[in-house]
Design an enzyme around this catalytic site. Structure first.
Site, mmCIF file in Angstrom:
data_model
loop_
_atom_site.group_PDB
_atom_site.id
_atom_site.type_symbol
_atom_site.label_atom_id
_atom_site.label_comp_id
_atom_site.label_asym_id
_atom_site.label_seq_id
_atom_site.Cartn_x
_atom_site.Cartn_y
_atom_site.Cartn_z
ATOM 1 N N TYR A 150 40.012 53.442 36.348
ATOM 2 C CA TYR A 150 40.703 52.564 35.545
ATOM 3 C C TYR A 150 41.511 52.937 34.318
ATOM 4 C CZ TYR A 150 40.786 47.990 32.481
ATOM 5 O OH TYR A 150 41.043 46.966 32.023
ATOM 6 N N SER B 269 45.277 48.668 28.856
ATOM 7 C CA SER B 269 43.876 48.649 28.186
ATOM 8 C C SER B 269 43.600 49.799 27.087
ATOM 9 C CB SER B 269 42.783 48.826 29.090
ATOM 10 O OG SER B 269 41.191 49.094 28.564
HETATM 11 P P1 NAP Z 1 39.222 38.765 35.217
HETATM 12 O O1 NAP Z 1 38.652 37.688 34.099
HETATM 13 O O2 NAP Z 1 38.273 39.586 36.004
HETATM 14 O O3 NAP Z 1 40.134 38.014 35.990
HETATM 15 C C1 NAP Z 1 41.162 38.778 36.762
HETATM 16 C C2 NAP Z 1 42.257 38.131 37.447
HETATM 17 O O4 NAP Z 1 42.757 39.000 38.260
HETATM 18 C C3 NAP Z 1 41.716 36.760 38.173
HETATM 19 O O5 NAP Z 1 42.673 35.827 38.164
HETATM 20 C C4 NAP Z 1 41.709 37.510 39.951
HETATM 21 O O6 NAP Z 1 41.985 36.625 40.475
HETATM 22 C C5 NAP Z 1 42.966 38.409 39.502
HETATM 23 N N1 NAP Z 1 43.087 39.535 40.769
HETATM 24 C C6 NAP Z 1 42.111 40.509 40.882
HETATM 25 N N2 NAP Z 1 42.615 41.377 42.188
HETATM 26 C C7 NAP Z 1 43.669 40.687 42.382
HETATM 27 C C8 NAP Z 1 44.774 40.940 43.337
HETATM 28 N N3 NAP Z 1 44.514 42.106 44.069
HETATM 29 N N4 NAP Z 1 45.823 40.258 43.473
HETATM 30 C C9 NAP Z 1 46.023 38.932 42.840
HETATM 31 N N5 NAP Z 1 45.203 38.773 41.605
HETATM 32 C C10 NAP Z 1 44.138 39.432 41.362
HETATM 33 O O7 NAP Z 1 39.998 39.834 34.174
HETATM 34 P P2 NAP Z 1 40.387 39.829 32.675
HETATM 35 O O8 NAP Z 1 39.243 40.301 31.719
HETATM 36 O O9 NAP Z 1 41.148 38.552 32.366
HETATM 37 O O10 NAP Z 1 41.564 40.861 32.774
HETATM 38 C C11 NAP Z 1 42.824 40.566 33.055
HETATM 39 C C12 NAP Z 1 43.853 42.113 32.625
HETATM 40 O O11 NAP Z 1 43.227 42.527 31.348
HETATM 41 C C13 NAP Z 1 43.228 42.958 33.648
HETATM 42 O O12 NAP Z 1 44.476 43.825 33.795
HETATM 43 C C14 NAP Z 1 42.241 43.914 32.791
HETATM 44 O O13 NAP Z 1 42.318 45.104 33.269
HETATM 45 C C15 NAP Z 1 42.807 43.627 31.443
HETATM 46 N N6 NAP Z 1 41.908 43.872 30.510
HETATM 47 C C16 NAP Z 1 40.942 43.272 30.098
HETATM 48 C C17 NAP Z 1 40.092 43.842 29.200
HETATM 49 C C18 NAP Z 1 38.681 42.819 28.849
HETATM 50 O O14 NAP Z 1 38.158 43.123 28.037
HETATM 51 N N7 NAP Z 1 38.699 41.653 29.637
HETATM 52 C C19 NAP Z 1 40.160 44.574 28.307
HETATM 53 C C20 NAP Z 1 41.302 45.453 28.539
HETATM 54 C C21 NAP Z 1 42.289 45.108 29.674
HETATM 55 P P3 NAP Z 1 40.808 36.217 41.988
HETATM 56 O O15 NAP Z 1 39.650 35.621 40.976
HETATM 57 O O16 NAP Z 1 41.664 35.182 42.655
HETATM 58 O O17 NAP Z 1 40.460 37.555 42.513
#
Ligand code: NAP
Length: 244
Positions: free
Chosen positions: A152, A139
């Site tokens: 984070y 991130s």
């Molecule tokens: P999200 O929509 O909240 O989805 C998170 C995913 O991670 C879900 O599929 C969830 O599955 C899974 N997950 C959470 N805890 C888990 C665990 N212990 N074991 C296995 N799966 C797990 O998040 P997102 O925004 O797509 O983020 C994806 C990645 O991008 C993350 O690493 C996040 O830090 C990074 N990121 C996101 C942003 C942003 O703006 N969205 C920015 C920078 C970085 P369940 O639903 O089954 O729990």
């Protein structure tokens, strides 16, 4: 060429878009989830409807025993994993003065410990086949820091140091390790943020909007491709120019 890919946290958001993008490239995809079995099944169905092959695999990726079982399932049902996307992640935001040790540990476990566990679990097979792509999702918070995200940002900075070190260990063996660092992307994770926080973030981008999960997935898909063989140990920001 068709490969076997595992996307952790593939049931929603960036992971979901990545699973679909990799399947669209002809790869067989294992869609990992922790709690959202229905969401993962929906991604598998969407890939199947488009003519691709995918399975859903439940596992808390911070739990080594659960990961072992998941890896066995994927290898048995799809074949040896050649593409790993460590994408699963959570936030538990709060100013440090009010942040509990539990909130620190939970974020480090899901975002960083999981990356260690899953990468180690696939490494031997990739070394054997002399081909592998590992893409770790960090991130911009892990690069620049962010108030309210000490846990984070630490986890995501850790992902960067981890990835560069592993890239150096295995670079001569046909394996690459890269990092994608998204800015603000419209997913459930950012859906929790207030309008004020989001509009402040948007105002810092050069493109004047939040990103789409598909725009991050496109970068991950490229880094997982044959064409990206000469790129390793790098951090790619997909943030609409936020970090400038
Ligand atoms: P999200 O929509 O909240 O989805 C998170 C995913 O991670 C879900 O599929 C969830 O599955 C899974 N997950 C959470 N805890 C888990 C665990 N212990 N074991 C296995 N799966 C797990 O998040 P997102 O925004 O797509 O983020 C994806 C990645 O991008 C993350 O690493 C996040 O830090 C990074 N990121 C996101 C942003 C942003 O703006 N969205 C920015 C920078 C970085 P369940 O639903 O089954 O729990």
């Amino acid at each position: 060429m068709s490969r076997v890919a595992l996307v952790t946290g593939g049931s929603r958001g960036i992971g979901r878009a990545t699973a679909i993008a990799l399947a669209d490239d002809g790869h067989k995809v294992a869609v990992n989830y922790a709690r959202g079995a229905d969401a993962a099944a929906a991604v598998v169905a969407e890939i199947g409807d488009a003519g691709g092959e995918a399975i859903a695999v439940g596992a808390d990726v911070s739990d080594p025993d659960a990961v072992d079982t998941m890896m066995e399932t994927v290898s048995t049902e799809l074949g040896p994993i050649e593409i790993l996307v460590n994408n699963a992640g959570i936030t538990r935001d709060g100013l440090l003065m009010r942040m509990s040790l539990d909130d620190f540990d939970a974020v480090l476990a899901t975002n960083l410990r999981s990356t260690f566990i899953c990468t180690k679990a696939v490494l031997r097979g990739m070394l054997r086949s002399k081909w592998g792509r590992i893409v770790n999702v960090s991130s911009v918070s892990g690069i620049a820091g962010n108030p309210g995200q000490a846990n984070y940002a630490a986890s995501k900075a850790g992902v960067i140091g981890f990835s560069k070190s592993v890239a150096k260990e295995i670079g001569s063996r046909g394996l690459t390790v890269n990092v994608v660092a998204p800015g603000f992307v419209a997913t459930d994770m950012t859906g929790e943020l207030s309008d004020d926080v989001l509009s402040a973030a948007v105002s810092q981008t050069l493109v004047g909007r939040v990103g789409r999960a598909e725009e991050v997935a496109a970068m991950i898909k490229f880094l997982a491709s044959e064409e990206a063989a000469y790129i390793t140990g790098q951090v790619f920001r997909v943030d609409g120019g936020l970090s400038l």
